[in-house]
Design a protein around this motif. Structure first.
Motif, PDB file in Angstrom:
ATOM      1  N   ASP A 183       0.880  -1.312   0.013  1.00  0.00           N
ATOM      2  CA  ASP A 183       0.207   0.041   0.046  1.00  0.00           C
ATOM      3  C   ASP A 183       0.906   1.257  -0.117  1.00  0.00           C
ATOM      4  O   ASP A 183       0.551   2.295  -0.836  1.00  0.00           O
ATOM      5  N   LYS A 184       1.877   1.194   0.873  1.00  0.00           N
ATOM      6  CA  LYS A 184       2.760   2.260   1.039  1.00  0.00           C
ATOM      7  C   LYS A 184       3.426   2.788  -0.235  1.00  0.00           C
ATOM      8  O   LYS A 184       3.954   3.895  -0.608  1.00  0.00           O
ATOM      9  N   ASN A 185       3.548   1.922  -0.974  1.00  0.00           N
ATOM     10  CA  ASN A 185       4.199   2.239  -2.486  1.00  0.00           C
ATOM     11  C   ASN A 185       3.319   2.146  -3.683  1.00  0.00           C
ATOM     12  O   ASN A 185       3.607   1.758  -4.703  1.00  0.00           O
ATOM     13  N   ASN A 186       1.962   2.481  -3.220  1.00  0.00           N
ATOM     14  CA  ASN A 186       0.962   2.444  -4.142  1.00  0.00           C
ATOM     15  C   ASN A 186       0.944   1.038  -5.114  1.00  0.00           C
ATOM     16  O   ASN A 186       0.690   1.119  -6.293  1.00  0.00           O
ATOM     17  N   GLY A 215      -6.523  -3.110  -7.037  1.00  0.00           N
ATOM     18  CA  GLY A 215      -7.168  -1.723  -7.589  1.00  0.00           C
ATOM     19  C   GLY A 215      -6.504  -0.792  -7.879  1.00  0.00           C
ATOM     20  O   GLY A 215      -6.828   0.294  -8.482  1.00  0.00           O
ATOM     21  N   GLN A 216      -5.206  -1.002  -7.972  1.00  0.00           N
ATOM     22  CA  GLN A 216      -4.478   0.031  -8.172  1.00  0.00           C
ATOM     23  C   GLN A 216      -4.122   0.511  -9.745  1.00  0.00           C
ATOM     24  O   GLN A 216      -3.948  -0.365 -10.743  1.00  0.00           O
ATOM     25  N   PRO A 217      -4.416   1.642 -10.209  1.00  0.00           N
ATOM     26  CA  PRO A 217      -4.619   2.129 -11.619  1.00  0.00           C
ATOM     27  C   PRO A 217      -3.071   2.333 -12.043  1.00  0.00           C
ATOM     28  O   PRO A 217      -2.150   2.377 -11.160  1.00  0.00           O
ATOM     29  N   PRO A 218      -2.680   2.375 -13.475  1.00  0.00           N
ATOM     30  CA  PRO A 218      -1.584   2.490 -13.901  1.00  0.00           C
ATOM     31  C   PRO A 218      -1.274   3.819 -14.281  1.00  0.00           C
ATOM     32  O   PRO A 218      -2.093   4.491 -14.067  1.00  0.00           O
ATOM     33  N   SER A 219       0.089   3.832 -14.270  1.00  0.00           N
ATOM     34  CA  SER A 219       0.528   5.387 -14.700  1.00  0.00           C
ATOM     35  C   SER A 219       1.557   5.304 -15.774  1.00  0.00           C
ATOM     36  O   SER A 219       2.199   4.419 -15.905  1.00  0.00           O
ATOM     37  N   THR A 220       1.816   6.403 -16.693  1.00  0.00           N
ATOM     38  CA  THR A 220       2.860   6.372 -17.449  1.00  0.00           C
ATOM     39  C   THR A 220       4.140   6.010 -16.797  1.00  0.00           C
ATOM     40  O   THR A 220       5.108   5.288 -17.323  1.00  0.00           O
ATOM     41  N   TYR A 349      -9.990   1.603   2.829  1.00  0.00           N
ATOM     42  CA  TYR A 349      -9.973   1.492   1.479  1.00  0.00           C
ATOM     43  C   TYR A 349      -9.759   3.059   0.823  1.00  0.00           C
ATOM     44  O   TYR A 349     -10.020   3.836   1.336  1.00  0.00           O
ATOM     45  N   SER A 350      -8.992   2.731  -0.276  1.00  0.00           N
ATOM     46  CA  SER A 350      -8.916   4.108  -1.150  1.00  0.00           C
ATOM     47  C   SER A 350      -9.844   4.024  -1.893  1.00  0.00           C
ATOM     48  O   SER A 350     -10.373   3.118  -2.806  1.00  0.00           O
ATOM     49  N   LYS A 351     -10.474   5.353  -2.334  1.00  0.00           N
ATOM     50  CA  LYS A 351     -11.575   5.642  -3.282  1.00  0.00           C
ATOM     51  C   LYS A 351     -11.133   5.763  -4.592  1.00  0.00           C
ATOM     52  O   LYS A 351     -11.597   5.984  -5.610  1.00  0.00           O
TER      53      LYS A 351
END
Ligand SMILES: Cc1ncc(COP(=O)(O)O)c(C=O)c1O
Length: 423
Positions: A183-186, A215-220, A349-351
């Motif tokens: 969690d702490k590293n996304n 549920g972590q989204p991607p990023s460039t 939880y994260s929204k």
């Protein structure tokens, strides 16, 4: 009549002989020994899929009249677009669509996939050489492992992560090296830490963003780091991408990173994005050489998909933003209810999560997610997936699926609220 039992010599059967030679000779018969047939070594350590066991238990509870609300499995309950179903119906009624199909899939489907990748992910794929339709992306995971792994080869798998990565690696004779997502590293891999490990035997790495179950989204930035890591360490990256259209405003492909095809194979699927989980349509995308290598294995395993299913899938891939927006509006309303339910359970939880589930940390009073899940199942007739099934890093979490009508979530909330002490 009296018989003696004699072990036979070398063929593993037991012979029964009549003592009384006057008995009818036909009563002399060979009876197979009831020894249990041993399963192959490759199945050692591979249990029955958690959900297949749990669904049996839920069935049993339902037969006892419990009416369990299952918030576990991520099988979309909404139908595909009506045009998709119509295409299947109309094409299935034709006389000339019932034969074996091309092992590489119908060109119509491959062209639709390449246009879909261009439109939504800004990725160029040659429909003739860089796309391989699959019978669901799950089979692609197995095909890739069988194509690239020899005994002892190592594979980086996420923890928590989709359990099939681990079982496919083991079935193919490989060894899983888990990398923790925190969690702490996304929930991103700790590349620096990983780079310090001895990665000499690592051939493959499974990654999956939007990540299931977190549920972590991607990023460039993340995608660039993954591709760079693959190149630096000569590791083939397998990006499993079935959730990019669910509650995610910007679908992304790992293949959109510059020169990613050198080290990336991407798996994708219509199961979640187009409500077609039971249709079994997925795809593998990557450089020609890799598509050909996987095809060498796959073409020995199956004989392609029913053509009308492929044509209907091609139709689905042409659906507009509007359709995806409508589906996502329904998931958004459900997710609000899930947030409410998780608040009742005092979970964190994260929204910002995306995908078909909500991942939540359990309150300290539960030992782990299994305890919470069983408590809710046996006392409140609601099933929620314990996070531990995705790896030990998920032990303190649960995962709630968005695959159910709002009313089911309301009923689940009602059942749970009845038990919770009023705050
Ligand atoms: C992360 C992930 N990958 C792959 C799959 C399998 O999808 P498909 O239906 O395309 O085989 C699932 C299904 O739940 C999943 O969660």
């Amino acid at each position: 009549m009296a018989f003696t039992r004699e072990e036979s010599g070398d063929d593993g059967v037991v012979q029964m002989k009549a003592k009384d030679v006057n008995e009818n000779i036909s009563k002399l018969r060979r009876v197979p020994k009831q020894a249990k047939m041993k399963v192959s070594k490759r199945l050692e350590g591979i249990g029955e899929y958690y959900f297949s066991q749990k669904l049996r238990e839920i069935d049993q509870l339902n037969r006892q009249g419990k009416n369990i609300i299952n918030l576990g499995i991520g099988s979309p309950d909404l139908p595909p677009h009506p045009d998709v179903i119509r295409t299947l119906q109309e094409d299935a009624a034709k006389a000339n669509v019932h034969g074996y199909q091309n092992y590489k899939g119908s060109p119509i489907l491959r062209i639709a996939i390449s246009e879909w990748y261009r439109q939504w992910y800004s990725v160029e794929l040659d429909p003739d050489t860089e796309i391989l339709p699959l019978i669901g992306s799950k089979e692609g995971i197995m095909h890739i492992c069988m194509t690239y792994l020899d005994k002892g080869d190592e594979v980086l798998v996420p923890n928590p992560g989709y359990p099939t990565y681990r079982s496919a690696v083991k079935l193919a004779g490989g060894k899983c090296i888990e990398y923790k997502l925190k969690d702490k590293n996304n929930y991103e891999p700790e590349f620096e830490k990983l780079s310090k490990k001895n990665l000499r035997k690592v051939k493959l790495m499974f990654v999956n963003y939007p990540q299931m179950p977190t549920g972590q989204p991607p990023s460039t930035e993340l995608f660039e780091k993954i591709v760079a890591f693959g190149k630096e360490n000569n590791i083939l990256i397998i990006h499993d991408n079935p959730y990019s259209f669910i509650l995610n405003e910007r679908p992304m492909s790992l293949l959109s990173v510059k020169d990613a095809k050198e080290v990336v194979i991407e798996l994708n699927s219509l199961s979640k994005s187009h409500n077609m989980a039971g249709w079994r349509v997925g795809m593998l995308c990557g450089a020609k050489e890799k598509v050909d290598e996987v095809l060498r294995f796959k073409s020995n395993m199956d004989s392609g998909m029913f053509l009308p299913v492929q044509l209907a899938a091609a139709k689905a891939l042409g659906l507009s933003q509007d359709w995806h927006d409508q589906v996502n509006a329904i998931y958004t309303a459900r997710r609000e209810k899930v947030f409410e339910l998780l608040d009742l359970l005092n979970c964190d939880y994260s929204k910002q999560q995306v995908g078909l589930f909500v991942w939540a940390k359990i309150p300290a009073r539960y030992k782990d997610g299994y305890e919470l899940s069983d408590d809710i199942l046996y006392n409140k007739n609601v099933f929620i997936t314990p996070g531990g099934i995705f790896g030990d890093a998920g032990r303190k979490y649960i995962r709630v699926s968005l695959c159910g009508a709002v009313e089911r979530f309301e009923e689940a909330i009602k059942r749970i609220r009845e038990r919770e002490p009023q705050k």
